[in-house]
Design an enzyme around this catalytic site. Structure first.
Site, PDB file in Angstrom:
ATOM      1  N   GLY A 361       0.817  -1.199   0.000  1.00  0.00           N
ATOM      2  CA  GLY A 361       0.000   0.000   0.000  1.00  0.00           C
ATOM      3  C   GLY A 361       0.848   1.245   0.000  1.00  0.00           C
ATOM      4  N   PRO A 362       0.234   2.394  -0.194  1.00  0.00           N
ATOM      5  CA  PRO A 362       0.980   3.661  -0.223  1.00  0.00           C
ATOM      6  C   PRO A 362       1.575   3.990   1.147  1.00  0.00           C
ATOM      7  CG  PRO A 362      -1.385   4.053  -0.291  1.00  0.00           C
ATOM      8  CD  PRO A 362      -1.213   2.574  -0.431  1.00  0.00           C
ATOM      9  N   PRO A 363       2.507   4.939   1.212  1.00  0.00           N
ATOM     10  CA  PRO A 363       3.129   5.309   2.489  1.00  0.00           C
ATOM     11  C   PRO A 363       2.111   5.880   3.472  1.00  0.00           C
ATOM     12  CG  PRO A 363       4.373   6.195   0.627  1.00  0.00           C
ATOM     13  CD  PRO A 363       3.090   5.678   0.070  1.00  0.00           C
ATOM     14  N   GLY A 364       2.306   5.564   4.744  1.00  0.00           N
ATOM     15  CA  GLY A 364       1.525   6.191   5.799  1.00  0.00           C
ATOM     16  C   GLY A 364       0.183   5.574   6.093  1.00  0.00           C
ATOM     17  N   VAL A 365      -0.117   4.378   5.515  1.00  0.00           N
ATOM     18  CA  VAL A 365      -1.436   3.782   5.775  1.00  0.00           C
ATOM     19  C   VAL A 365      -1.408   2.816   6.960  1.00  0.00           C
ATOM     20  CG1 VAL A 365      -2.223   4.025   3.410  1.00  0.00           C
ATOM     21  CG2 VAL A 365      -1.037   1.936   4.079  1.00  0.00           C
ATOM     22  N   GLY A 366      -0.227   2.626   7.604  1.00  0.00           N
ATOM     23  CA  GLY A 366      -0.170   1.822   8.817  1.00  0.00           C
ATOM     24  C   GLY A 366       0.357   0.419   8.628  1.00  0.00           C
ATOM     25  N   LYS A 367       1.140   0.174   7.573  1.00  0.00           N
ATOM     26  CA  LYS A 367       1.647  -1.186   7.318  1.00  0.00           C
ATOM     27  C   LYS A 367       2.592  -1.646   8.423  1.00  0.00           C
ATOM     28  CE  LYS A 367       3.410  -0.085   3.340  1.00  0.00           C
ATOM     29  NZ  LYS A 367       3.014   1.326   3.307  1.00  0.00           N
ATOM     30  N   THR A 368       3.516  -0.779   8.799  1.00  0.00           N
ATOM     31  CA  THR A 368       4.495  -1.155   9.821  1.00  0.00           C
ATOM     32  C   THR A 368       3.861  -1.218  11.203  1.00  0.00           C
ATOM     33  OG1 THR A 368       6.255  -0.118   8.524  1.00  0.00           O
ATOM     34  CG2 THR A 368       6.706  -0.536  10.845  1.00  0.00           C
ATOM     35  N   SER A 685      -4.427   3.045 -18.045  1.00  0.00           N
ATOM     36  CA  SER A 685      -5.829   3.241 -17.664  1.00  0.00           C
ATOM     37  C   SER A 685      -6.469   4.485 -18.281  1.00  0.00           C
ATOM     38  CB  SER A 685      -5.947   3.308 -16.139  1.00  0.00           C
ATOM     39  OG  SER A 685      -5.282   4.436 -15.625  1.00  0.00           O
ATOM     40  N   LYS A 728      -9.488   6.094  -7.242  1.00  0.00           N
ATOM     41  CA  LYS A 728      -9.954   6.916  -8.356  1.00  0.00           C
ATOM     42  C   LYS A 728     -11.380   7.408  -8.109  1.00  0.00           C
ATOM     43  CE  LYS A 728      -7.014   4.595 -11.756  1.00  0.00           C
ATOM     44  NZ  LYS A 728      -6.959   3.723 -12.941  1.00  0.00           N
TER      45      LYS A 728
END
Length: 781
Positions: A361-368, A685, A728
């Site tokens: 996912g994109p940075p800052g979404v809470g993966k870590t 796209s 989108k």
């Protein structure tokens, strides 16, 4: 010219005066009659040498009591020393000098004169006592005999023995022999200070007897070894000699026996224990000073610190696990659902291999941070390893012990830190791995992340099979494009999309505001951020899929308030409204994308996905008199350029269907532009968006301003699926568009869009471009 004797030199010096410059010597005692040299580096000593040399004076040399003292005082220097004559001074690099002197006679310091540049002392010559000549001669012969015995038992240099054996004067014999012997400096100083010739000879004889005893003991150890072995077995000889030395020291078996007990008590797997005992047997044959001995000792430290059977108990309370996950993170339902599934299967089977998950996912979404929460929910230890920029395969597998400074890889490091065999192991930024001539870390990770292989992972340093099958591996990435296919195949991919405005609102209110308020020393009594202000911060000061920048901006608000509170303790509660946000954070940084103001020819609203979430873009197409060239501008990537050419080819192939004169293609240049030219754009796209803009330009038909679209086009006019539909759709919703054309194959992705937004937007699934044109143009074909 006849050379003066030592005695004549001494008598001439004694009459020269008693006030002399002095050098405090470290680690060396000089005796009368001896010629020696030493290095001088301290400023006071250099100054004393210069004064003596420039004024043709002798110099007094006394020994310093403690060699560690850099700036000695009179209390740090022995009072008895030797008056010396300088023979030579050689300048050395670094403002040092090497001085060669000859000892003249013994003297005692009577007084220190005031001198800030160097030691200047008043000395009095010391004389030896008058004693019975016969008794002196008897003690001299005893000392000479002991010296000869010592020479026979040791390998003393011929230069030393030649200088000492021919001396007949008792005082000169004691001075010269003591200077060359390896006595302690304190013992040498004691002999120098002794005024009795007999006393000096006796003390010399006692010290020599001690040195002779040590020499004989060394000889005894060597002899004991030689008697017990065959001369042809050199290796066995060395081992027995080492054991004999250990026997004399009394420490031969204690450390190794302790290691042996630790290995057995560790309850390692059988293969590992056999390897450890074999290494211990190898260490028995080595000298402790050997570099290999240190390497093996370090090997045992690692082996004994690693967990082999220690593990934490997984929680069986699914409700409690869900509660913990919800406490730490808002949303991320797919991740939470997968962890609950894992716990459920573990509860039913009591045995399951750790899954290998990949959060994308994109940075800052809470993966870590969600990985840390998973460890807390499971009741496991948590370890993290960042793979960003890792280029060396040895970072994963370690170095072989043949290399100097060899150490295990970071996988083993992390397992040691965890202290259990079933931690939650986070491999952060796995898409940022690179490679160079030292190997490919991604290939090394294949064994780590393969459930069929990681039960016998081998680190090159340890050279033993280590079980990683109980570890819950979690990897994170921003994109799957750079992850090698074999590595990606071993992981279960879970996609984390960007947050909607409402989700960011909830995250800020439930987590971020409280966290930043506390971090900046504030309470609820000091600050309140209204919902409208929070929306303004999200829309006007952040442009991201996650909440990392949002947290920083909230922190900035709190710091501004904290500054006011610190300067005015009676300040009332600060309520931050939408209007006051700019006072704290400055002018708005981002503005909403602009929708088309009216129905236009050759301008179509498309949808795009970026690393910070979804966005809208306007595709413009215009015709210019020319030769049929295609002009593409707006920093378009290769894939997007190919989509544009495919769209033109399709329109040209269907010219008759759309009532377009073929000569128009030959006499017109087609210019396609995507605004915000400084921003790179790529991907397939935008295919149907470009096709619609081209057809509009050639036919002069207007396109509805209220319609946005996304989808890939083929040469046959088919519409293929795209990615990032949720992001989108949210971008179009923010712009006020409520009519979106999507590929039919993406209908399944509509469930990811929040229900409230999905209900307000009309999604039109299409399979070919004719359906697109029917929705896009004001006048239908």
């Amino acid at each position: 010219m006849e050379e003066k004797t030592n005695q004549e030199i001494i008598e001439s010096v004694a009459s020269a005066g008693t006030v002399l410059p002095m050098v405090a010597l470290r680690g060396k005692v000089i005796f009368p009659g001896v010629v020696t040299s030493f290095d001088v580096g301290r400023q006071m000593s250099l100054a004393a040498i210069d004064v003596a040399a420039n004024n043709n004076m002798d110099i007094f040399i006394a020994t310093q009591k403690d060699i560690a003292i850099e700036a000695p005082t009179s209390a740090d220097i022995f009072t008895v020393g030797v008056v010396c004559r300088i023979r030579q001074i050689v300048k050395m690099p670094g403002n040092n000098a090497r001085v060669s002197v000859q000892g003249m006679y013994r003297a005692r310091i009577e007084n220190y004169l005031e001198n800030s540049k160097f030691f200047e002392v008043e000395v009095e010559r010391l004389y030896l006592l008058e004693e019975d000549p016969a008794l002196v001669e008897a003690n001299l012969r005893v000392a000479q005999a002991s010296f000869k015995e010592y020479v026979a038992a040791t390998k003393l240099s011929k230069e030393v023995t030649g200088n000492v054996e021919n001396i007949t004067d008792p005082a000169e014999f004691t001075d010269t022999a003591t200077f060359y012997m390896h006595f302690k400096e304190a013992d040498k100083q004691a002999i120098l200070e002794e005024n009795s010739v007999i006393g000096r000879l006796k003390r010399f004889d006692e010290l020599l007897a001690y040195e002779l005893e040590i020499a004989n003991l060394e000889k005894k150890i060597s002899s004991r070894v030689r008697q017990s072995i065959d001369k042809s077995q050199k290796e066995y000889y060395l081992r027995e000699q080492l054991r004999a030395i250990h026997a004399e020291l009394g420490d031969d078996e204690e450390e190794r026996e302790e290691l042996r007990r630790s290995i057995v008590d560790k309850n390692m797997p059988k293969e590992v224990e056999e390897k450890a005992l074999k290494e211990l047997s190898k260490m028995d044959k080595m000298m402790p000073s050997s570099p290999e001995y240190t390497v093996i000792r370090n090997y045992f430290d690692w082996l004994l610190d690693l967990p082999f059977n220690e593990q934490t108990e997984d929680t069986e309370d699914l409700k409690q696990a869900i509660k913990i996950l919800n406490e730490d993170h808002y949303g991320l339902e797919k991740v939470k659902e997968r962890i609950v599934e894992y716990l459920a299967v573990l509860k039913l089977t009591q045995k399951i291999r750790g899954p290998i998950l990949c959060f994308v996912g994109p940075p800052g979404v809470g993966k870590t941070s969600i990985a840390r929460s998973i460890a807390r929910a499971l009741g496991r230890k948590f370890v993290r390893m960042s793979l960003g920029g890792v280029k060396d395969e040895a970072e994963i597998r370690g170095h072989r012990r043949t290399y100097i400074g060899a150490m295990p890889g970071r996988i083993i490091y992390a397992m040691k830190d965890a202290g259990s065999i079933n931690p939650v192991f986070l491999l952060d930024e796995i898409d940022k791995i690179s490679m160079d001539l030292r190997g490919d870390p991604a290939s090394a990770l294949l064994e780590v992340l393969d459930p069929e292989q990681n039960s016998t992972f081998r680190d090159r340093f340890l050279e033993i099979p280590y079980d990683l099958s109980k570890v819950l591996f979690i990897t994170t990435a921003n994109s799957l494009d750079t992850i090698p296919a074999p590595l990606l195949d071993r992981m279960e991919v879970i996609r984390l999309s960007g947050y909607t405005l409402e989700e960011k609102m909830q995250i800020a209110k439930q987590y971020l505001i409280g966290k930043q308020t506390e971090a900046n020393g504030l309470t609820e009594k000091n600050i309140k951020i209204t919902d409208d202000a929070l929306r303004e911060v999200i829309d006007g000061y952040t442009r991201e899929a996650g909440v990392r920048t949002l947290e920083r901006e909230i922190g900035s608000l709190c710091r501004k308030v904290a500054t006011k509170v610190a300067t005015n303790s009676r300040l009332k509660k600060q309520v931050i409204t939408e209007e006051r946000v700019a006072d704290y954070l400055g002018a708005r940084k981002f503005f909403p994308d602009e929708a088309l103001a009216s129905n236009e020819v050759g301008a179509v609203t498309g949808l795009a996905w970026t690393a910070v979430g979804g966005t809208t873009l306007t595709v413009e197409c215009t015709l210019i008199r020319g030769k049929g060239d295609i002009i593409l501008t707006g920093q378009l990537g290769d894939v997007m350029k190919e989509s544009a050419r495919a769209a033109i080819s399709y329109i040209r192939s269907k010219a008759d269907k759309y009532n377009i004169d073929m000569d128009k293609f030959d006499h017109s240049d087609v210019h396609i532009h995507v605004p915000e030219g400084a921003t790179p754009k790529d991907g397939p796209s935008a295919g149907i968006t470009i096709a619609t803009a081209i057809l509009s330009a050639f036919t002069g038909r207007e396109v509805k301003k209220s319609v946005a679209m996304t989808g890939e086009i083929t040469l046959r006019g088919k519409v293929l699926p795209i990615g990032g539909l949720k992001e989108k759709a949210l971008a179009a919703y923010r712009l006020g568009i409520r009519h979106i054309v999507i590929p039919k194959a993406n209908v399944k992705d509509l469930d990811e869009i929040p229900a409230n937004i999905r209900e307000e937007i009309k999604f039109v699934p299409v399979a070919d471009v004719d359906e697109v044109f029917a929705e896009a143009f004001v006048k239908k074909y």
